[in-house]
Design an enzyme around this catalytic site. Sequence first.
Site, PDB file in Angstrom:
ATOM      1  CB  THR A 139      -0.890   0.007   1.262  1.00 23.84           C
ATOM      2  OG1 THR A 139      -1.522   1.261   1.388  1.00 23.84           O
ATOM      3  CG2 THR A 139      -0.081  -0.251   2.530  1.00 23.84           C
ATOM      4  CG  ASP A 140      -1.134   4.974  -1.026  1.00 32.74           C
ATOM      5  OD1 ASP A 140      -1.691   4.356  -0.101  1.00 32.74           O
ATOM      6  OD2 ASP A 140      -1.729   5.840  -1.716  1.00 32.74           O
ATOM      7  CD  GLU A 141      -3.455   3.610   4.421  1.00 32.47           C
ATOM      8  OE1 GLU A 141      -3.236   3.461   5.635  1.00 32.47           O
ATOM      9  OE2 GLU A 141      -4.588   3.665   3.938  1.00 32.47           O
ATOM     10  CE1 TYR A 164      -3.450  -2.572   5.689  1.00 35.06           C
ATOM     11  CE2 TYR A 164      -3.294  -0.232   5.143  1.00 35.06           C
ATOM     12  CZ  TYR A 164      -3.357  -1.564   4.747  1.00 35.06           C
ATOM     13  OH  TYR A 164      -3.328  -1.871   3.400  1.00 35.06           O
ATOM     14  CE  LYS A 168       0.008  -4.536   2.961  1.00 33.62           C
ATOM     15  NZ  LYS A 168      -0.371  -5.880   2.429  1.00 33.62           N
TER      16      LYS A 168
HETATM   17  P1  NAD Z   1      -9.732  -7.268   2.083  1.00 32.00           P
HETATM   18  O1  NAD Z   1      -9.755  -7.000   3.551  1.00 32.00           O
HETATM   19  O2  NAD Z   1     -10.937  -6.977   1.274  1.00 32.00           O
HETATM   20  O3  NAD Z   1      -9.384  -8.817   1.833  1.00 32.00           O
HETATM   21  C1  NAD Z   1      -8.392  -9.481   2.547  1.00 32.00           C
HETATM   22  C2  NAD Z   1      -8.554 -10.972   2.274  1.00 32.00           C
HETATM   23  O4  NAD Z   1      -7.526 -11.670   2.986  1.00 32.00           O
HETATM   24  C3  NAD Z   1      -9.884 -11.549   2.761  1.00 32.00           C
HETATM   25  O5  NAD Z   1     -10.436 -12.403   1.784  1.00 32.00           O
HETATM   26  C4  NAD Z   1      -9.513 -12.335   4.007  1.00 32.00           C
HETATM   27  O6  NAD Z   1     -10.373 -13.441   4.264  1.00 32.00           O
HETATM   28  C5  NAD Z   1      -8.087 -12.771   3.681  1.00 32.00           C
HETATM   29  N1  NAD Z   1      -7.284 -13.021   4.882  1.00 32.00           N
HETATM   30  C6  NAD Z   1      -7.146 -12.196   5.955  1.00 32.00           C
HETATM   31  N2  NAD Z   1      -6.336 -12.770   6.864  1.00 32.00           N
HETATM   32  C7  NAD Z   1      -5.943 -13.958   6.329  1.00 32.00           C
HETATM   33  C8  NAD Z   1      -5.079 -14.986   6.780  1.00 32.00           C
HETATM   34  N3  NAD Z   1      -4.464 -14.908   7.976  1.00 32.00           N
HETATM   35  N4  NAD Z   1      -4.867 -16.052   5.978  1.00 32.00           N
HETATM   36  C9  NAD Z   1      -5.493 -16.137   4.758  1.00 32.00           C
HETATM   37  N5  NAD Z   1      -6.334 -15.205   4.304  1.00 32.00           N
HETATM   38  C10 NAD Z   1      -6.539 -14.121   5.077  1.00 32.00           C
HETATM   39  O7  NAD Z   1      -8.459  -6.513   1.538  1.00 32.00           O
HETATM   40  P2  NAD Z   1      -8.258  -5.723   0.144  1.00 32.00           P
HETATM   41  O8  NAD Z   1      -8.741  -4.355   0.310  1.00 32.00           O
HETATM   42  O9  NAD Z   1      -8.714  -6.576  -0.945  1.00 32.00           O
HETATM   43  O10 NAD Z   1      -6.657  -5.656   0.124  1.00 32.00           O
HETATM   44  C11 NAD Z   1      -5.884  -6.733  -0.404  1.00 32.00           C
HETATM   45  C12 NAD Z   1      -4.407  -6.392  -0.289  1.00 32.00           C
HETATM   46  O11 NAD Z   1      -4.141  -5.200  -1.019  1.00 32.00           O
HETATM   47  C13 NAD Z   1      -3.948  -6.138   1.132  1.00 32.00           C
HETATM   48  O12 NAD Z   1      -2.655  -6.679   1.267  1.00 32.00           O
HETATM   49  C14 NAD Z   1      -3.907  -4.622   1.248  1.00 32.00           C
HETATM   50  O13 NAD Z   1      -2.940  -4.202   2.181  1.00 32.00           O
HETATM   51  C15 NAD Z   1      -3.521  -4.234  -0.164  1.00 32.00           C
HETATM   52  N6  NAD Z   1      -3.981  -2.911  -0.624  1.00 32.00           N
HETATM   53  C16 NAD Z   1      -5.309  -2.566  -0.497  1.00 32.00           C
HETATM   54  C17 NAD Z   1      -5.739  -1.323  -1.008  1.00 32.00           C
HETATM   55  C18 NAD Z   1      -7.178  -0.908  -0.939  1.00 32.00           C
HETATM   56  O14 NAD Z   1      -7.497   0.228  -1.311  1.00 32.00           O
HETATM   57  N7  NAD Z   1      -8.093  -1.755  -0.506  1.00 32.00           N
HETATM   58  C19 NAD Z   1      -4.809  -0.461  -1.605  1.00 32.00           C
HETATM   59  C20 NAD Z   1      -3.463  -0.850  -1.688  1.00 32.00           C
HETATM   60  C21 NAD Z   1      -3.068  -2.087  -1.208  1.00 32.00           C
HETATM   61  O1  DAU Z   2      -4.139   3.979   0.404  1.00 31.68           O
HETATM   62  C1  DAU Z   2      -4.366   2.600   0.317  1.00 31.68           C
HETATM   63  C2  DAU Z   2      -5.210   2.152   1.489  1.00 31.68           C
HETATM   64  O2  DAU Z   2      -6.527   2.632   1.257  1.00 31.68           O
HETATM   65  C3  DAU Z   2      -5.222   0.628   1.676  1.00 31.68           C
HETATM   66  O3  DAU Z   2      -3.933   0.199   1.983  1.00 31.68           O
HETATM   67  C4  DAU Z   2      -6.193   0.235   2.792  1.00 31.68           C
HETATM   68  O4  DAU Z   2      -6.251  -1.176   2.902  1.00 31.68           O
HETATM   69  C5  DAU Z   2      -7.554   0.780   2.450  1.00 31.68           C
HETATM   70  O5  DAU Z   2      -8.467   0.484   3.495  1.00 31.68           O
HETATM   71  C6  DAU Z   2      -7.495   2.299   2.225  1.00 31.68           C
HETATM   72  O6  DAU Z   2      -7.212   2.999   3.457  1.00 31.68           O
HETATM   73  P1  DAU Z   2      -7.942   4.390   3.830  1.00 31.68           P
HETATM   74  O7  DAU Z   2      -7.855   4.568   5.288  1.00 31.68           O
HETATM   75  O8  DAU Z   2      -7.469   5.497   2.963  1.00 31.68           O
HETATM   76  O9  DAU Z   2      -9.460   4.026   3.355  1.00 31.68           O
HETATM   77  P2  DAU Z   2     -10.870   4.269   4.047  1.00 31.68           P
HETATM   78  O10 DAU Z   2     -11.901   3.913   3.024  1.00 31.68           O
HETATM   79  O11 DAU Z   2     -10.967   3.642   5.398  1.00 31.68           O
HETATM   80  O12 DAU Z   2     -10.897   5.849   4.246  1.00 31.68           O
HETATM   81  C7  DAU Z   2     -10.758   6.732   3.138  1.00 31.68           C
HETATM   82  C8  DAU Z   2     -10.759   8.149   3.689  1.00 31.68           C
HETATM   83  O13 DAU Z   2     -12.068   8.427   4.200  1.00 31.68           O
HETATM   84  C9  DAU Z   2      -9.820   8.363   4.858  1.00 31.68           C
HETATM   85  O14 DAU Z   2      -9.305   9.695   4.789  1.00 31.68           O
HETATM   86  C10 DAU Z   2     -10.708   8.228   6.085  1.00 31.68           C
HETATM   87  C11 DAU Z   2     -12.035   8.762   5.590  1.00 31.68           C
HETATM   88  N1  DAU Z   2     -13.240   8.144   6.211  1.00 31.68           N
HETATM   89  C12 DAU Z   2     -13.316   6.788   6.270  1.00 31.68           C
HETATM   90  C13 DAU Z   2     -14.426   6.178   6.835  1.00 31.68           C
HETATM   91  C14 DAU Z   2     -14.521   4.681   6.918  1.00 31.68           C
HETATM   92  C15 DAU Z   2     -14.274   8.960   6.656  1.00 31.68           C
HETATM   93  O15 DAU Z   2     -14.206  10.205   6.563  1.00 31.68           O
HETATM   94  N2  DAU Z   2     -15.377   8.353   7.202  1.00 31.68           N
HETATM   95  C16 DAU Z   2     -15.493   7.011   7.328  1.00 31.68           C
HETATM   96  O16 DAU Z   2     -16.529   6.526   7.872  1.00 31.68           O
END
Ligand code: NAD
Ligand code: DAU
Length: 356
Positions: A139-141, A164, A168
């Site tokens: 992730t970019d975080e 988180y 990562k």
């Molecule tokens: P998600 O939470 O939707 O899915 C995570 C999946 O991993 C689920 O299916 C869960 O059952 C599985 N899982 C969790 N713990 C596990 C374990 N111990 N063993 C096996 N499976 C397990 O997550 P996502 O949003 O799809 O993110 C996927 C990946 O991409 C993550 O590594 C996250 O850090 C990264 N990522 C997410 C975003 C985003 O915007 N969502 C952006 C950049 C990177």
């Molecule tokens: O940048 C990549 C990341 O993006 C991934 O690595 C994470 O897995 C993914 O969850 C996401 O993280 P964020 O914290 O940016 O996403 P989230 O949707 O939780 O929040 C987006 C923005 O909105 C953030 O600034 C927090 C704000 N927010 C979020 C929630 C849930 C609100 O204002 N209200 C809310 O209820």
Amino acid sequence: MTKTDNQQQSAILVTGGAGFIGSHVVRHFVQKYPGYRIVNLDALTYAGNLENLRDVEHAQNYVFEKGDIRDAALLNRLFEKYRFDGVIHLAAESHVDRSITNPLAFVETNVLGTVTLLNAARDAWKNNFEGKRFYHVSTDEVYGSLGEEGYFTEETRYDPRSPYSASKAASDHFVRAYFHTYGLPVVVSNCSNNYGPCHFPEKLIPLVINNIRQGKPLPVYGDGQYTRDWLWVKDHATAIDVIFHEGRTGETYNIGGNNEWKNIDLVRTLCDIMDELLGKPAGTSQQLITFVKDRPGHDRRYAIDASKLKNELGWEPTVRTEEGFRETARWYLENEAWLQHVLSGEYQRYYEQQYQ
Ligand code: NAD
Ligand code: DAU
């Protein structure tokens, strides 16, 4: 790993394939590469949902294995059984707010789980890494928080600020350490915020869409001026494909949407789209916007410089945001059964605790 490498026999382990991004990655690979055997290992936590993969579950080249990436014996058995050539590692605890209430769960899966998986790959491939690839999805975080100006590049210093992102960051460091120490052929990508179908409704975009459906308040943290760079999830899947096959071993690639939105502007836009789709008078849903207590340690701005990926591998995002937001909103309206299933008891408990 190149596509010409024994395509007929290639077996790829995808972890976390039942989650949001993982399910799009699995579908993409299953459909695009009939000669690959795609094995999806997922523990099916609250975020994992096999309904996300209904349309490919009977495909000849797809297998689901339920299990935990922390289970070393299971991983060894799977490597023995399927003889993987590649790993695409997405399994993780992914929600920042949950990491604030329970950091150890993030250490367990994101750090311990990743190291357990690295060990399994290293041991199975026994230092003969020819034709093998371990792809870590991050992730970019990990880069921390930007001010009004500037972008994250692959050279930006790590500065994680939530449990988180710290977990990562630790996993990224371990992946690179296995490259330097054992020669494991790794590649890493750091991506910005994804959006699209099957996004779990604890995250901002699906939460807002779902709350509008239900006429519930739309919680905006702090002053709403926080900025994220949003990427259509299927574009992330194509970037992963390109990097998995053509990325240079040991390298890191940033992936982004070139698409910055302040949260409050994003929420207002979603309100307008939903009013239109639901046939409500303009401005109806905006009345639900409620500013709530800020997220502790809330990163102000993320923005990705993805020029390395564009210049080296020719990848660029394809979907314009408003079109993507509209398609996402429509998907949630058309998939009410999916929403009902994930809005289970566990979700209700989480929601009450988070937004009480
Ligand atoms: P998600 O939470 O939707 O899915 C995570 C999946 O991993 C689920 O299916 C869960 O059952 C599985 N899982 C969790 N713990 C596990 C374990 N111990 N063993 C096996 N499976 C397990 O997550 P996502 O949003 O799809 O993110 C996927 C990946 O991409 C993550 O590594 C996250 O850090 C990264 N990522 C997410 C975003 C985003 O915007 N969502 C952006 C950049 C990177
Ligand atoms: O940048 C990549 C990341 O993006 C991934 O690595 C994470 O897995 C993914 O969850 C996401 O993280 P964020 O914290 O940016 O996403 P989230 O949707 O939780 O929040 C987006 C923005 O909105 C953030 O600034 C927090 C704000 N927010 C979020 C929630 C849930 C609100 O204002 N209200 C809310 O209820």
